[in-house]
Design a protein around this motif. Structure first.
Motif, PDB file in Angstrom:
ATOM      1  N   ASN A   6       0.772  -1.252   0.047  1.00  0.00           N
ATOM      2  CA  ASN A   6       0.151  -0.090  -0.042  1.00  0.00           C
ATOM      3  C   ASN A   6       0.903   1.254  -0.060  1.00  0.00           C
ATOM      4  O   ASN A   6       2.023   1.090  -0.040  1.00  0.00           O
ATOM      5  CB  ASN A   6      -0.987   0.154   1.143  1.00  0.00           C
ATOM      6  CG  ASN A   6      -1.879  -1.167   1.218  1.00  0.00           C
ATOM      7  OD1 ASN A   6      -2.726  -1.392   0.467  1.00  0.00           O
ATOM      8  ND2 ASN A   6      -1.379  -2.178   2.302  1.00  0.00           N
ATOM      9  N   THR A   7       0.285   2.383   0.225  1.00  0.00           N
ATOM     10  CA  THR A   7       1.062   3.558   0.251  1.00  0.00           C
ATOM     11  C   THR A   7       1.619   3.865   1.505  1.00  0.00           C
ATOM     12  O   THR A   7       2.490   4.805   1.606  1.00  0.00           O
ATOM     13  CB  THR A   7       0.153   4.848  -0.170  1.00  0.00           C
ATOM     14  OG1 THR A   7      -1.092   4.709   0.394  1.00  0.00           O
ATOM     15  CG2 THR A   7      -0.214   4.715  -1.691  1.00  0.00           C
ATOM     16  N   ILE A   8       1.183   3.312   2.678  1.00  0.00           N
ATOM     17  CA  ILE A   8       1.530   3.229   4.026  1.00  0.00           C
ATOM     18  C   ILE A   8       2.049   1.877   4.244  1.00  0.00           C
ATOM     19  O   ILE A   8       1.528   0.830   4.024  1.00  0.00           O
ATOM     20  CB  ILE A   8       0.543   3.437   4.862  1.00  0.00           C
ATOM     21  CG1 ILE A   8      -0.098   5.004   4.739  1.00  0.00           C
ATOM     22  CG2 ILE A   8       1.036   3.566   6.377  1.00  0.00           C
ATOM     23  CD1 ILE A   8      -1.358   5.590   5.662  1.00  0.00           C
ATOM     24  N   SER A  19       7.726   0.661  13.144  1.00  0.00           N
ATOM     25  CA  SER A  19       8.176   1.951  12.333  1.00  0.00           C
ATOM     26  C   SER A  19       7.062   2.229  11.043  1.00  0.00           C
ATOM     27  O   SER A  19       6.613   1.077  10.387  1.00  0.00           O
ATOM     28  CB  SER A  19       9.353   1.857  11.585  1.00  0.00           C
ATOM     29  OG  SER A  19      10.538   2.067  12.692  1.00  0.00           O
ATOM     30  N   VAL A  20       6.522   3.334  10.858  1.00  0.00           N
ATOM     31  CA  VAL A  20       5.717   3.648   9.998  1.00  0.00           C
ATOM     32  C   VAL A  20       6.283   4.443   8.946  1.00  0.00           C
ATOM     33  O   VAL A  20       6.938   5.465   9.139  1.00  0.00           O
ATOM     34  CB  VAL A  20       4.262   4.277  10.699  1.00  0.00           C
ATOM     35  CG1 VAL A  20       3.063   4.777   9.555  1.00  0.00           C
ATOM     36  CG2 VAL A  20       3.730   3.890  11.818  1.00  0.00           C
ATOM     37  N   PHE A  21       5.948   4.062   7.563  1.00  0.00           N
ATOM     38  CA  PHE A  21       6.741   4.634   6.349  1.00  0.00           C
ATOM     39  C   PHE A  21       5.221   5.292   5.476  1.00  0.00           C
ATOM     40  O   PHE A  21       4.550   4.523   5.182  1.00  0.00           O
ATOM     41  CB  PHE A  21       7.496   3.610   5.675  1.00  0.00           C
ATOM     42  CG  PHE A  21       8.738   3.102   6.561  1.00  0.00           C
ATOM     43  CD1 PHE A  21      10.032   3.740   6.494  1.00  0.00           C
ATOM     44  CD2 PHE A  21       8.575   2.220   7.446  1.00  0.00           C
ATOM     45  CE1 PHE A  21      10.959   3.348   6.860  1.00  0.00           C
ATOM     46  CE2 PHE A  21       9.491   1.716   8.096  1.00  0.00           C
ATOM     47  CZ  PHE A  21      10.864   2.381   7.869  1.00  0.00           C
ATOM     48  N   TYR A  22       5.546   6.402   4.889  1.00  0.00           N
ATOM     49  CA  TYR A  22       4.767   6.760   3.849  1.00  0.00           C
ATOM     50  C   TYR A  22       5.665   7.731   2.860  1.00  0.00           C
ATOM     51  O   TYR A  22       6.760   8.320   3.327  1.00  0.00           O
ATOM     52  CB  TYR A  22       3.347   7.289   4.282  1.00  0.00           C
ATOM     53  CG  TYR A  22       3.562   8.682   5.043  1.00  0.00           C
ATOM     54  CD1 TYR A  22       3.342   9.587   4.552  1.00  0.00           C
ATOM     55  CD2 TYR A  22       3.772   8.558   6.242  1.00  0.00           C
ATOM     56  CE1 TYR A  22       3.399  10.863   5.264  1.00  0.00           C
ATOM     57  CE2 TYR A  22       3.810   9.321   7.335  1.00  0.00           C
ATOM     58  CZ  TYR A  22       3.590  10.863   6.431  1.00  0.00           C
ATOM     59  OH  TYR A  22       3.704  12.130   7.500  1.00  0.00           O
ATOM     60  N   LEU A  23       4.963   8.039   1.734  1.00  0.00           N
ATOM     61  CA  LEU A  23       5.494   8.913   0.812  1.00  0.00           C
ATOM     62  C   LEU A  23       4.665  10.287   0.683  1.00  0.00           C
ATOM     63  O   LEU A  23       3.491  10.275   0.691  1.00  0.00           O
ATOM     64  CB  LEU A  23       5.565   8.368  -0.650  1.00  0.00           C
ATOM     65  CG  LEU A  23       6.344   8.922  -1.816  1.00  0.00           C
ATOM     66  CD1 LEU A  23       7.886   9.049  -1.443  1.00  0.00           C
ATOM     67  CD2 LEU A  23       5.924   8.295  -3.140  1.00  0.00           C
ATOM     68  N   LYS A  24       5.260  11.300   0.637  1.00  0.00           N
ATOM     69  CA  LYS A  24       5.121  12.779   0.856  1.00  0.00           C
ATOM     70  C   LYS A  24       5.673  13.359  -0.091  1.00  0.00           C
ATOM     71  O   LYS A  24       6.894  13.923   0.208  1.00  0.00           O
ATOM     72  CB  LYS A  24       4.886  13.257   1.971  1.00  0.00           C
ATOM     73  CG  LYS A  24       4.370  14.600   2.233  1.00  0.00           C
ATOM     74  CD  LYS A  24       3.943  15.084   3.533  1.00  0.00           C
ATOM     75  CE  LYS A  24       3.272  16.558   3.380  1.00  0.00           C
ATOM     76  NZ  LYS A  24       3.134  17.044   4.828  1.00  0.00           N
ATOM     77  N   GLY A  25       5.291  13.649  -1.472  1.00  0.00           N
ATOM     78  CA  GLY A  25       5.956  14.418  -2.588  1.00  0.00           C
ATOM     79  C   GLY A  25       7.484  13.894  -2.781  1.00  0.00           C
ATOM     80  O   GLY A  25       7.790  12.866  -3.136  1.00  0.00           O
ATOM     81  N   LYS A  26       8.406  14.654  -2.398  1.00  0.00           N
ATOM     82  CA  LYS A  26       9.873  14.297  -2.702  1.00  0.00           C
ATOM     83  C   LYS A  26      10.379  13.586  -1.458  1.00  0.00           C
ATOM     84  O   LYS A  26      11.686  13.336  -1.521  1.00  0.00           O
ATOM     85  CB  LYS A  26      10.786  15.405  -3.091  1.00  0.00           C
ATOM     86  CG  LYS A  26      10.248  16.294  -4.006  1.00  0.00           C
ATOM     87  CD  LYS A  26      11.139  17.621  -4.280  1.00  0.00           C
ATOM     88  CE  LYS A  26      10.778  18.334  -5.597  1.00  0.00           C
ATOM     89  NZ  LYS A  26      11.539  19.520  -5.460  1.00  0.00           N
TER      90      LYS A  26
END
Length: 312
Positions: A6-8, A19-26
């Motif tokens: 997923n995106t998260i 640990s929690v990871f996600y994408l935000k722009g750059k």
């Protein structure tokens, strides 16, 4: 363990937290090692950290993301996402005092040009870690298995013993998956003994589940085989969107069997979508229930729900 596709993405460090990871722009944003034994109401979240993209290889706006643990006893992680050129990227994260050292890799960059890695734009990404002793340094490094959808819509996997080193991609199955399907994978036990991947396929529309036939070493590749009867949507039922979740549930009574569950929105020809829970045990039978306003409804083969007074 990792919850992927997923995106998260959430990485579970067994002894200390997540640990929690996600994408935000750059940027890849992550919160390292939240203490799972303490309520967030009682303990503020740790400060978020961020890793900026490489200007020469920007992240794709449509990229999904998956992460997993890397070195035993540390917060070190491996993060996988898609670049603007559709190629898959890896970022290895290592603790460096109070900060983090990040190293970028092109997935498959260690391979000769021969095995072309053609990745579907916007592919779901899933990764599992093998927390056993078959990797380098006496088991300090966890090997991993990475899944993605190719431009031919088949689901592919690659294995890696360390960041930057990958086996050539191989298809999980010969038949194409649904274009844009979610890919969910989980692993438990030693030496990839219990490694499963789940996705959807068309004609007829159904969930499929594959189990890895384990190798003895990461440089001795195994294969996947289809397990359990496929879940074919009942007549008159369609899936709304392409997102679903799959999870393994350990049974509390000490049974050797492990449950697995799928969650998705299904819709009848007329009526509102319902959240469906698909329950089964690996290599065993399964049942399907529909969750509607707190009650359970068994969905029969004629797509006529038979009401059950159980409460969720």
């Amino acid at each position: 363990m990792a919850s992927s596709g997923n995106t998260i993405s959430i990485v579970d460090f067994p002894q200390s937290g997540i640990s929690v990871f996600y994408l935000k722009g750059k940027y890849v944003i992550f919160w390292p090692r939240q203490d799972k034994s303490v309520s967030e109401d009682l303990k503020p979240a740790a400060a978020a950290a961020s890793i900026r993209q490489q200007d020469a290889h920007p992240f794709a706006v449509t990229s999904n993301l998956a992460a997993t643990s890397w070195i035993k006893g540390t917060d070190n992680s491996r993060v996988f996402l898609q670049g603007n050129d559709s190629a898959l990227q890896e970022i290895s994260l290592e603790q460096n005092g109070a900060g983090w050292t990040s190293t970028f890799y092109r997935v498959g960059g260690n391979l000769p040009p021969a095995p072309a890695i053609r990745v579907r734009k916007g592919t779901s990404i899933a990764v599992t870690s093998d927390q056993s002793d078959n990797s380098k340094l006496g088991g300090e490094h966890f090997g991993c298995t990475l899944f993605y959808q190719g431009t031919d819509n088949r689901i592919y996997f690659m294995q890696s013993s360390d960041p930057g080193f990958y086996t050539a991609p191989l298809p999980v199955a010969s038949e194409p998956a649904t274009e844009g399907t979610t890919i969910q994978a989980f692993q438990y036990g030693d030496r990839a003994e219990h490694l499963y991947v789940t996705f959807t396929v068309p004609n007829p529309d159904r969930f499929v589940r594959y189990k890895f036939e384990k190798p003895t070493q990461y440089n001795n590749l195994g294969t996947f085989r289809n397990v359990t009867p496929d879940f074919i949507y009942p007549a008159g039922i369609t899936m709304t969107g392409l997102s679903f979740a799959a999870v393994r549930v350990a049974l509390a009574d000490g049974s050797p069997l492990e449950q697995y569950r799928f969650y998705a929105q299904l819709k009848k020809a007329s009526g509102k979508p319902s959240l469906v829970e698909y329950i089964g045990a690996p290599d065993s039978s399964e049942t399907t229930v529909t969750l509607v306003k707190g009650s359970l409804e068994i969905m029969d083969s004629d797509a006529n729900p038979a009401k059950d007074n159980s409460k969720s």
